[in-house]
Design a protein around this motif. Sequence first.
Motif, PDB file in Angstrom:
ATOM      1  N   UNK A  20     -17.670  22.457 -12.250  1.00  0.00           N
ATOM      2  CA  UNK A  20     -17.817  23.915 -12.126  1.00  0.00           C
ATOM      3  C   UNK A  20     -19.295  24.274 -12.059  1.00  0.00           C
ATOM      4  N   UNK A  21     -19.591  25.284 -11.265  1.00  0.00           N
ATOM      5  CA  UNK A  21     -20.981  25.732 -11.160  1.00  0.00           C
ATOM      6  C   UNK A  21     -21.464  26.307 -12.487  1.00  0.00           C
ATOM      7  N   UNK A  22     -22.593  25.805 -12.964  1.00  0.00           N
ATOM      8  CA  UNK A  22     -23.226  26.355 -14.172  1.00  0.00           C
ATOM      9  C   UNK A  22     -24.676  26.652 -13.817  1.00  0.00           C
ATOM     10  N   UNK A  23     -25.038  27.929 -13.687  1.00  0.00           N
ATOM     11  CA  UNK A  23     -26.416  28.252 -13.307  1.00  0.00           C
ATOM     12  C   UNK A  23     -27.406  27.848 -14.398  1.00  0.00           C
ATOM     13  N   UNK A  24     -28.596  27.427 -13.998  1.00  0.00           N
ATOM     14  CA  UNK A  24     -29.615  27.022 -14.973  1.00  0.00           C
ATOM     15  C   UNK A  24     -31.003  27.175 -14.359  1.00  0.00           C
ATOM     16  N   UNK A  25     -31.974  27.454 -15.220  1.00  0.00           N
ATOM     17  CA  UNK A  25     -33.363  27.567 -14.754  1.00  0.00           C
ATOM     18  C   UNK A  25     -34.301  27.130 -15.873  1.00  0.00           C
TER      19      UNK A  25
END
Length: 489
Positions: free
Chosen positions: A348-353
Amino acid sequence: MSTGKIRRPRAETPKGFRDYFGAEVTERKAMLDRIAEVYHRYGFDPLETSAVETVEALGKFLPDVDRPNEGVFAWQDEDQDWLALRYDLTAPLARVAAQYRNDLPSPYRRYAMGPVWRNEKPGPGRFRQFYQCDADTVGSGSVAADAEICAMLADVFETLGLGGDYVVKVNNRKVLNGVMEVAGLAGDDREAERGIVLRAIDKIDRLGEDGVRALLGEGRRDESGDFTKGAGLSAEQAGVVMGFTSAKRATGAETCARLRELVGASAVGAEGVAELETIAALLEAQGYGSDRIVLDPGVVRGLGYYTGPVFEAELTFEILDDKGRKRQFGSVAGGGRYDGLVKRFTGQDVPATGISIGIDRLLAALRAKGRSTGDTAGPVVVTVMDRDRMADYMAMVGELRAAGLRAEVYLGNPKNFGNQLKYADKRQSPVAVIQGWDEAGKGSVILKDLILGARIAESATLEEWKDRPAQVEVPRADLVAEVRKMLGK
């Protein structure tokens, strides 16, 4: 009976590694503590992960590496699993975010500090083990998270006393992807060329425009004769890409306008430009002007996993290189948005920065500016005039330590008093405490100001020396107060 010589191990560090001694370790810790204060203030939590990960969990994300285990120190475990030393602090975070996803808050904000290892060819100033210091937000797709990382990085430099000597540059991978579309490099079948283009643009500061243009075309031969294969772009395609690298204008708004022209009808490119505009507006609202944080299309970051905004922090003051030429100190931190990294584990897409600071380079920069953060003074040394009175000397050092002062008793052979003072000098000790039988009988001690003594030996005039002697006799009961007074001077 064997008469062969005993083969002793060579006392040397392995190639590409180094040892860190007192002052360096102290300075680094002090600097990391100050960075941690900023991260903590922004609401980030510390995380420590194991130095070892499975190769599968680390993935293949090192730049310029083709073979699965190249670039890492890896070995096969008894149960046939391949293990490796971590090569950065981001891949372990992706594993943690996936492993504990039901327990961690979302978004999860963490910072991490520690050594990483890369099995690469070492060179001058390039080591196989080095320190990194990261801060990341996992679980937020908002560009406000990217803007916050940039603001926090600027605050780190301000806290370290580098105000006016740095710039945080911001770009967006989506804009570059839009430019790639315009240049005819979209699609899965062009991934290899896109990778070469990315790495080529990332080297523009080092190779210049001609060097990058060569890498976009057939390839480039360096000074040593080594040939690097290029992306094989036509002159027209290369022109589109080079237009992107030189799109920076006087203001953020003008830069974004130029980028809109370059991405043309590309939807992903337009999305990237809009994100840059939002980041610029958010930072401006917090008072971060273009003197500190600036939009710069020349920043691409070589790593393949970035998916949106990318950041790079540069120190702008000049230093002399090995050949005595002036050059800017350059990049000390980099990062960006990597929305696909946790997906490898969860599907699943998990946004991160996030951002990663190269600690060794930043420490070297602080030294170059005379802004060292650590107290590197040596301990007060209590000398030993009579080994039968060791308990008295231990009592003195105990009192000094209890008062929060750094102190030690000389534990070498006390026979030669000169050697004790040489030892104190080697330890960069500020004060030596001396008590022989005479002083003990009078209930006094002698304090020798070693820093002043060294200055007198170098340059002080007789008047200065008389005005403030380098050696004083004080009551034993006043030991702590008098040492503290001497240190205060």
